[in-house]
Scaffold this active site. Structure first.
Site, PDB file in Angstrom:
ATOM      1  N   GLU A 283       3.837  -0.039  12.504  1.00 56.96           N
ATOM      2  CA  GLU A 283       2.662  -0.543  11.977  1.00 56.96           C
ATOM      3  C   GLU A 283       2.635  -2.205  12.208  1.00 56.96           C
ATOM      4  OE1 GLU A 283       3.760  -1.353   7.415  1.00 56.96           O
ATOM      5  OE2 GLU A 283       3.745   0.697   8.232  1.00 56.96           O
TER       6      GLU A 283
ATOM      7  N   GLY B  59      -4.522   7.526   5.436  1.00 55.34           N
ATOM      8  CA  GLY B  59      -3.498   8.775   5.901  1.00 55.34           C
ATOM      9  C   GLY B  59      -2.830   9.171   4.747  1.00 55.34           C
TER      10      GLY B  59
ATOM     11  N   SER C  99       5.138  10.360  10.056  1.00 60.65           N
ATOM     12  CA  SER C  99       6.254  10.492   9.106  1.00 60.65           C
ATOM     13  C   SER C  99       5.832  10.963   7.669  1.00 60.65           C
ATOM     14  CB  SER C  99       7.095   9.292   8.900  1.00 60.65           C
ATOM     15  OG  SER C  99       6.359   8.159   8.375  1.00 60.65           O
TER      16      SER C  99
ATOM     17  N   LYS D 206       0.806  -0.950   0.002  1.00 62.66           N
ATOM     18  CA  LYS D 206       0.042   0.060  -0.030  1.00 62.66           C
ATOM     19  C   LYS D 206       0.957   1.276  -0.132  1.00 62.66           C
ATOM     20  CE  LYS D 206      -1.078   1.797   3.627  1.00 62.66           C
ATOM     21  NZ  LYS D 206      -0.794   3.063   4.484  1.00 62.66           N
TER      22      LYS D 206
ATOM     23  N   ARG E 122       2.457   5.999  -2.967  1.00 63.49           N
ATOM     24  CA  ARG E 122       3.599   6.938  -3.290  1.00 63.49           C
ATOM     25  C   ARG E 122       3.636   7.156  -4.910  1.00 63.49           C
ATOM     26  NH1 ARG E 122       4.522   5.575   1.777  1.00 63.49           N
ATOM     27  NH2 ARG E 122       5.453   6.940   3.109  1.00 63.49           N
TER      28      ARG E 122
ATOM     29  N   HIS F 250      -3.755   6.876  14.670  1.00 64.16           N
ATOM     30  CA  HIS F 250      -3.765   5.919  13.336  1.00 64.16           C
ATOM     31  C   HIS F 250      -5.490   5.857  13.328  1.00 64.16           C
ATOM     32  CE1 HIS F 250       0.387   4.368  12.335  1.00 64.16           C
ATOM     33  NE2 HIS F 250       0.275   5.866  12.760  1.00 64.16           N
TER      34      HIS F 250
ATOM     35  N   LYS G 121      -9.231  -2.482   3.887  1.00 63.92           N
ATOM     36  CA  LYS G 121      -8.482  -1.001   3.933  1.00 63.92           C
ATOM     37  C   LYS G 121      -7.087  -1.417   3.007  1.00 63.92           C
ATOM     38  CE  LYS G 121      -7.179   2.973   6.477  1.00 63.92           C
ATOM     39  NZ  LYS G 121      -5.703   3.195   6.103  1.00 63.92           N
TER      40      LYS G 121
ATOM     41  N   ARG H  80      -4.676   2.839  18.584  1.00 63.54           N
ATOM     42  CA  ARG H  80      -4.382   1.393  18.483  1.00 63.54           C
ATOM     43  C   ARG H  80      -3.627   0.853  19.896  1.00 63.54           C
ATOM     44  NH1 ARG H  80      -1.370   0.901  12.569  1.00 63.54           N
ATOM     45  NH2 ARG H  80      -3.192   0.710  11.585  1.00 63.54           N
TER      46      ARG H  80
END
Length: 449
Positions: free
Chosen positions: A330, A111, A186, A36, A41, A357, A427, A361
């Site tokens: 993650e 995000g 980030s 993902k 990107r 997130h 997702k 979490r």
């Protein structure tokens, strides 16, 4: 939100997904779809490149669909074409310059979409309204808004420092020097770096806050830019200089998503046996690449063979560990699930930012473990798990794909674990329920209801 709220049982009419348990050991080879992080990107870079390019083996999920929809709204032509992959078509992207304006972009829960599209929205010729799913409106955006204003983007957020907001695009963004506190995500840095080659004078970016999380994701962004002819200078670990200039059109092959592979590899440690994930890259900037170091510390054996990674359960069980996960936060839900069956306590730190997130979490994991009889404690910058005998019960996904997969892992050993929303995995991995069913069938058990 309090830990107690994260422990509430959903309404009785919500049947949920009964996670399967396994009695025998595993011996299975799994393929996972594209990354993902890399897909989104490369979609951004292809959208602002010099000419058309092809993404080979991209991820097809809710997050990538949101990015495609956003770029199409901005006038970018994205066509699906038949490829060799088993998880969906390739994508041919034809850029648009200037980007179209007077559009609304719904970021969903993604995000990367809200941060990356916000950065290029100033290149549009008109207003771009960014909004998101109600469960994602809490996600941090203030630092991004401040930085974008500093480089010349015209943003109206009505003083909320959050979504929804409007970027008044003027067809170009000035660029220049900017400081940002990216300790919350980030993605702020990555979004700015991806857009910077198209700024009038490029950009010099400095991070000035606390510890910067998920550095591999920033390295991924720099590497992606480099593949397209944009050389990013890095005078210090928290400073980046991006020159103005063209973004090369290119055909790019997307690596498998190594973080999405994590639950499958971890399954070998919980159920016993071995799991092999094909297409594991020899070099990767994905945080999931650190699994080859982390899982052996927790008691597994990890071996790369013929372009695949094989993880085998260790002979001494799962070990409790103390880990700084700031570079791979993650992976936290998967490692928490492992820690629940360890031979001693586990402390995971460097992950305070994952409270922002898809859900908090840390609170969600603590609440879920406690609801099943486990012991877990929220720390200022992490979580501590003390192994206890677990019982069946509801595991709440909280609209979070990685929380949902952690519940599936717990259920491999604990009968009666019901994930209330396994659909949350769409997702980033819509195929998760089917792949998980295949995994447990290989151990000779029934598939989940």
């Amino acid at each position: 939100m309090s830990i107690a709220e994260y422990s509430q049982t959903p309404p009785a009419e919500s049947a949920g997904w009964l996670a399967p348990t396994v009695d025998g050991s595993l011996d299975v080879v799994i393929a996972v779809p594209g990354s993902k992080s890399l897909t989104n990107r490369e979609l951004i870079l292809a959208a602002i490149a010099e000419g058309p390019g092809r993404l080979i083996g991209p991820l097809h999920s809710q997050d990538s669909a949101r990015m495609i929809e956003a770029l199409r709204a901005l006038g970018v032509d994205i066509q699906e074409v038949e490829g060799d992959g088993v998880f969906g078509p390739d994508l041919v992207v034809t850029p648009m310059s200037p980007l179209a304006g007077d559009v609304v972009v719904d970021c969903g829960q993604a995000g990367t979409v809200m941060r990356f599209v916000a950065a290029i929205a100033g290149l549009a010729s008109g207003e771009v309204t960014l909004t998101a799913h109600e469960t994602a409106l809490h996600r941090p955006m203030g630092a991004m808004i401040t930085a974008l204003r500093a480089v010349g983007s015209d943003i109206d957020d009505e003083g909320t420092w959050a979504l929804p907001f409007v970027v008044r695009g003027h067809g170009h963004v000035r660029g220049g020097e900017v400081e940002i506190d990216a300790s919350g995500s980030s993605q702020f840095v990555s979004g700015l770096l991806l857009a910077a080659p198209r700024f009038d004078v490029g950009m010099t970016l400095r991070h000035v806050g606390g510890r910067l999380p998920s550095m591999p994701h920033i390295d991924m962004t720099v590497e992606a830019l480099g593949r397209r002819g944009v050389h990013v200078e890095r005078p210090t670990p928290t400073e980046w200089i991006v020159p103005a200039g063209p973004v090369r059109a290119k055909d790019v092959t997307i690596e498998p998503d190594l973080s999405n592979a994590a639950p499958f590899l971890a399954a070998a440690m919980i159920a016993g046996g071995r799991v092999t994930v094909g297409g594991w890259p020899a070099h990767s900037t994905q945080p999931g690449a650190l699994l080859t170091e982390i899982l052996p510390v927790m008691g597994a054996r990890a071996q790369r063979r013929g372009g695949a990674l094989m993880v085998t359960a260790g002979t001494t069980g799962i070990h409790g560990v103390d880990l700084d996960l700031s570079a791979a936060s993650e992976l936290t839900p998967t490692l928490v699930a492992l820690a629940a069956f360890a031979d001693g306590p586990t402390t995971l730190t460097g992950i305070g930012h994952i409270r922002g997130h898809e859900t908090d979490r840390i609170a969600a994991l603590v609440g879920n473990l406690r609801a099943l009889g486990g012991e877990a404690h929220e720390l200022p910058d992490g979580i501590r798990i003390v192994p206890r005998e677990l019982t069946g019960g509801v595991w709440r996904a909280h609209h979070d794909h990685r929380i949902a997969t952690a519940g599936a892992l717990i259920g491999l050993r604990v009968p009666g674990v019901v994930v209330d929303d396994i659909g949350a995995t769409a997702k980033t991995l819509p195929e998760f329920p089917d792949l998980w069913s295949y995994l447990v069938r290989r151990a000779g058990v029934d598939t989940p209801r």
